[in-house]
Enzyme design. Structure first.
Site, PDB file in Angstrom:
ATOM      1  N   LYS A 188       3.522  35.941  46.367  1.00 41.06           N
ATOM      2  CA  LYS A 188       4.346  35.017  45.563  1.00 41.06           C
ATOM      3  C   LYS A 188       4.107  35.269  44.063  1.00 41.06           C
ATOM      4  O   LYS A 188       4.078  36.421  43.629  1.00 41.06           O
ATOM      5  CB  LYS A 188       4.036  33.577  45.967  1.00 41.06           C
ATOM      6  CG  LYS A 188       4.167  33.364  47.488  1.00 41.06           C
ATOM      7  CD  LYS A 188       4.214  31.938  47.901  1.00 41.06           C
ATOM      8  CE  LYS A 188       4.336  31.852  49.424  1.00 41.06           C
ATOM      9  NZ  LYS A 188       4.549  30.505  49.909  1.00 41.06           N
ATOM     10  N   SER A 241       1.272  28.124  56.222  1.00 44.12           N
ATOM     11  CA  SER A 241      -0.120  27.642  56.275  1.00 44.12           C
ATOM     12  C   SER A 241      -0.976  28.399  57.288  1.00 44.12           C
ATOM     13  O   SER A 241      -1.839  27.809  57.939  1.00 44.12           O
ATOM     14  CB  SER A 241      -0.155  26.129  56.532  1.00 44.12           C
ATOM     15  OG  SER A 241       0.423  25.424  55.455  1.00 44.12           O
ATOM     16  N   GLU A 289       9.566  30.655  59.288  1.00 50.92           N
ATOM     17  CA  GLU A 289       8.716  29.901  58.374  1.00 50.92           C
ATOM     18  C   GLU A 289       9.299  28.499  58.196  1.00 50.92           C
ATOM     19  O   GLU A 289      10.186  28.301  57.348  1.00 50.92           O
ATOM     20  CB  GLU A 289       8.655  30.604  57.016  1.00 50.92           C
ATOM     21  CG  GLU A 289       8.072  31.998  57.076  1.00 50.92           C
ATOM     22  CD  GLU A 289       7.474  32.428  55.732  1.00 50.92           C
ATOM     23  OE1 GLU A 289       6.275  32.655  55.700  1.00 50.92           O
ATOM     24  OE2 GLU A 289       8.218  32.500  54.744  1.00 50.92           O
ATOM     25  N   GLY A 332       2.754  26.174  52.456  1.00 52.18           N
ATOM     26  CA  GLY A 332       1.921  25.705  51.346  1.00 52.18           C
ATOM     27  C   GLY A 332       1.447  24.268  51.481  1.00 52.18           C
ATOM     28  O   GLY A 332       0.981  23.684  50.504  1.00 52.18           O
TER      29      GLY A 332
HETATM   30  P1  13P Z   1       1.614  29.696  52.895  1.00 46.69           P
HETATM   31  O1  13P Z   1       0.836  30.618  53.801  1.00 46.69           O
HETATM   32  O2  13P Z   1       0.976  29.501  51.557  1.00 46.69           O
HETATM   33  O3  13P Z   1       1.935  28.408  53.587  1.00 46.69           O
HETATM   34  O4  13P Z   1       3.007  30.422  52.585  1.00 46.69           O
HETATM   35  C1  13P Z   1       3.738  30.944  53.626  1.00 46.69           C
HETATM   36  C2  13P Z   1       4.822  31.767  53.066  1.00 46.69           C
HETATM   37  O5  13P Z   1       5.698  31.274  52.390  1.00 46.69           O
HETATM   38  C3  13P Z   1       4.785  33.219  53.320  1.00 46.69           C
HETATM   39  O6  13P Z   1       5.986  33.816  52.951  1.00 46.69           O
END
Ligand code: 13P
Length: 246
Positions: A9, A206, A164, A170
């Site tokens: 990200k 997560s 997802e 997150g």
């Molecule tokens: P997290 O693992 O921080 O929840 O994010 C998942 C994600 O968006 C992967 O593309």
């Protein structure tokens, strides 16, 4: 389990991205039977791709513009990422859809642009909390798949899907593994309507060093797309060790 992908990200600057890429490449080996990839920010992309060039870890774009070149300020095309060494491209990530307002139509254009230049798109789909509360999870996923895949020509390219759930990203509120398995099985059935090749489906939301094994040990979950836990050396290296020794 076949895939461990890390979506960095907008967490790391260029030097941090290079350092983490180096540590990752030292940990993993070609014979692991796992396809590894990281998705650094656009500015760090070139250096990370160079760092990983002769390693088992591939590099991917977090998002791609659909026109190869032209007057599109602020955009970087699928063509340019491919030219810089990308193998994969995330397409339709939840944050692109929900923070930046990208529509299913935008997602479709990015998907086609990725395929056109030979990148393997990782199409991200998932329901929001509102969808889930209204019992509309299947409706939302089917619609996202329809818009992405209907009459899509893969031209021999591979495509990967990442499930997802938006509410799990997150938040620390990961989807219960059995539920992820159930939904991913459903996604696989649905994809068969559109695509006659095998489409791996990953789980994201997560994922941590502690819970990764509970996902990758389930039959339909082909791997994980990890956000926060992939952006810190300690948690990512532990996660990978746990996953490959499971
Ligand atoms: P997290 O693992 O921080 O929840 O994010 C998942 C994600 O968006 C992967 O593309």
């Amino acid at each position: 389990m076949k895939y461990i992908f890390g979506n960095w990200k907008m967490y790391l600057n260029t030097q941090q991205s290079i350092d983490l890429a180096r540590e990752f490449a030292q940990l993993v080996q070609d014979g692991d039977g796992v396809e590894y990839a990281v998705f650094p920010n656009t500015l760090a992309f070139y250096d990370v791709a160079a760092e990983l060039k002769n390693s088992p870890v591939a590099t991917g774009a977090q998002n791609v513009g659909w026109t190869p070149q032209g007057a599109y300020t602020g955009s970087t095309s699928a063509f340019m990422f491919s030219d810089a060494g990308a193998k994969y491209a995330l397409v339709g990530h939840s944050e692109r859809r929900h923070v930046f307002g990208e529509t299913n139509e935008d997602v479709r254009k990015r998907l086609e642009a990725s395929i056109d230049v030979g990148l393997t798109p990782v199409l991200c789909i998932g329901e929001t909390k509102e969808d889930r509360d209204a019992d509309k999870t299947e409706y939302r996923l089917k619609k996202q798949l329809l818009k992405a895949f209907e009459n899509l020509s893969l031209n021999g390219n591979r495509v990967i899907v990442a499930y997802e759930p938006v509410w799990a990203i997150g938040t620390g509120d990961a989807c219960v593994p059995e539920e992820a398995q159930r939904v991913i099985n459903l996604i696989k059935q649905e994809i068969k309507q559109y695509v006659d090749t095998d489409v791996p489906v990953l789980y994201g939301g997560s994922v941590s060093a502690d819970n990764v094994v509970s996902y990758v040990s389930l039959p339909d979950i082909d791997g994980v797309l990890v956000g926060g836990a992939s952006s810190k050396a300690e948690s990512f290296m532990t996660l990978i060790n746990n996953a490959i020794s499971a």
